[in-house]
Scaffold this active site. Structure first.
Site, PDB file in Angstrom:
ATOM      1  N   HIS A 142     -58.797  26.383 -55.898  1.00 24.36           N
ATOM      2  CA  HIS A 142     -59.679  25.446 -55.189  1.00 24.36           C
ATOM      3  C   HIS A 142     -59.788  24.082 -55.860  1.00 24.36           C
ATOM      4  CE1 HIS A 142     -60.461  28.428 -52.317  1.00 24.36           C
ATOM      5  NE2 HIS A 142     -61.620  28.904 -52.733  1.00 24.36           N
ATOM      6  N   HIS A 186     -65.481  25.861 -46.608  1.00 28.27           N
ATOM      7  CA  HIS A 186     -65.780  27.181 -47.162  1.00 28.27           C
ATOM      8  C   HIS A 186     -67.172  27.673 -46.740  1.00 28.27           C
ATOM      9  CE1 HIS A 186     -65.198  30.506 -49.952  1.00 28.27           C
ATOM     10  NE2 HIS A 186     -64.032  29.998 -50.320  1.00 28.27           N
ATOM     11  N   GLU A 209     -61.462  30.372 -43.465  1.00 30.70           N
ATOM     12  CA  GLU A 209     -60.941  29.122 -44.016  1.00 30.70           C
ATOM     13  C   GLU A 209     -59.594  28.774 -43.373  1.00 30.70           C
ATOM     14  OE1 GLU A 209     -60.979  29.705 -48.385  1.00 30.70           O
ATOM     15  OE2 GLU A 209     -62.101  31.517 -47.853  1.00 30.70           O
TER      16      GLU A 209
END
Length: 318
Positions: free
Chosen positions: A67, A143, A282
């Protein structure tokens, strides 16, 4: 819901301060814009970008960047601009990521525009440009975690899911969280939400408790991004009679069932979260694409080719 009851169906915190305090307990990325690159990059110590081997932060053991690094876009302050002349109501968030931030080359300018439409849908449109340098990589996502009962049910086990994905991306045998790039059929696996709708809870606890714990898988909607949004997923609750539809122009959908959410986290309205409290859906390019020749071009960003991504989350009654 259909009976007029208000339900807060996304996980989060009552204030910026409570979110900051929560980071000392756990960081599930509630509601965050993830970037520069969502998902895992492996190996992260020799990523070829602009003709050079780049070293990205090891966020997880085994040379895995996750991420966007230790301080990704989820922990950056974006500028906000309300689009007063826009219909529907919209706000645009902007962040300029400097050259070298978290090891990524080039200055990247990212705009994320949220629009609320009359049909109970929220559109998220990403626009990215490379302001300096010849090449970098970009693959943001949203997210948000959803619990369509408003957390009256403490897990999403009873949520029913249908995906427009008949393939998923395989992972490495020595690291079950790292995608290989191989697309395999979901048929006759616990990942088959394509043949017919199924409860997320039917098999969510059948996974290795030490490695995965639940769904955290890459589902392939298509091989490449497409020109316009199309349906990629539906999730609904018979308890609240609410349904979430996800539409996107992206090729991949990661379904994550909150397998590692700490039970010590207390969020909005005093709700105590925990494993499987909510599900994230996502939409993005394929994770680890920069290291997978077949999908590498999806995440490359050049000065003459802006990045685009459009996703819609729509709530309906059933």
């Amino acid at each position: 819901d259909k009976d007029g009851k208000q339900r807060d169906i996304v996980a989060g915190f009552d204030s910026h301060e409570s979110w900051q305090a929560s980071l000392d307990i756990d960081d599930p990325y509630f509601g965050a814009t993830i970037g520069r690159v969502a998902g895992r990059i492996w190996p992260c110590d020799s990523v070829q970008i602009d003709g050079k081997a780049r070293v990205l932060p090891e966020v997880q053991p085994g040379k895995v960047c996750l991420h966007g690094g230790h301080v990704g876009f989820d922990k950056r302050v974006f500028g906000a601009h309300v689009l007063t002349e826009s219909q529907p109501a919209s706000v645009r968030f902007t962040y300029v990521s400097p050259d070298g931030e978290e090891g990524f080359p080039g200055e990247v300018e990212l705009h994320v525009t949220y629009s609320l439409h009359d049909d109970n849908s929220m559109h998220i449109e990403y626009s990215g440009i490379l302001n300096s340098g010849a090449e970098t990589i970009l693959n943001p996502t949203n997210h948000t975690y959803w619990n369509l009962t408003g957390f009256e049910e403490p897990t999403i086990h009873n949520h029913i899911c249908r995906l427009e994905a008949d393939r998923y991306m395989a992972t490495r045998e020595d690291n079950v969280m790292v995608p290989t790039g191989d697309l395999l059929p979901v048929k006759d696996t616990v990942l088959d939400f394509y043949s017919q709708p199924r409860r997320l809870g039917d098999d969510v606890e059948s996974f290795d408790k030490d490695a995965v714990r639940g769904y955290d898988h890459v589902f392939a909607i298509s091989d490449q991004p497409v020109d316009d949004v199309r349906l990629v997923a539906k999730v609904w609750s018979l308890q609240s009679r609410l349904m979430l539809s996800v539409l996107s122009d992206q090729p991949a959908l990661i379904v994550y069932t909150g397998n590692w959410i700490s039970p010590k986290l207390v969020g909005k309205h005093g709700v105590r979260y925990g494993n499987y409290a909510a599900v994230a859906l996502e939409t993005q390019r394929f994770p680890n694409a920069v290291n997978i020749p077949r999908f590498r071009n999806q995440v490359l960003l050049h000065p003459d080719k802006p990045f685009g991504h459009h996703t819609v989350y729509k709530i309906e009654h059933i």
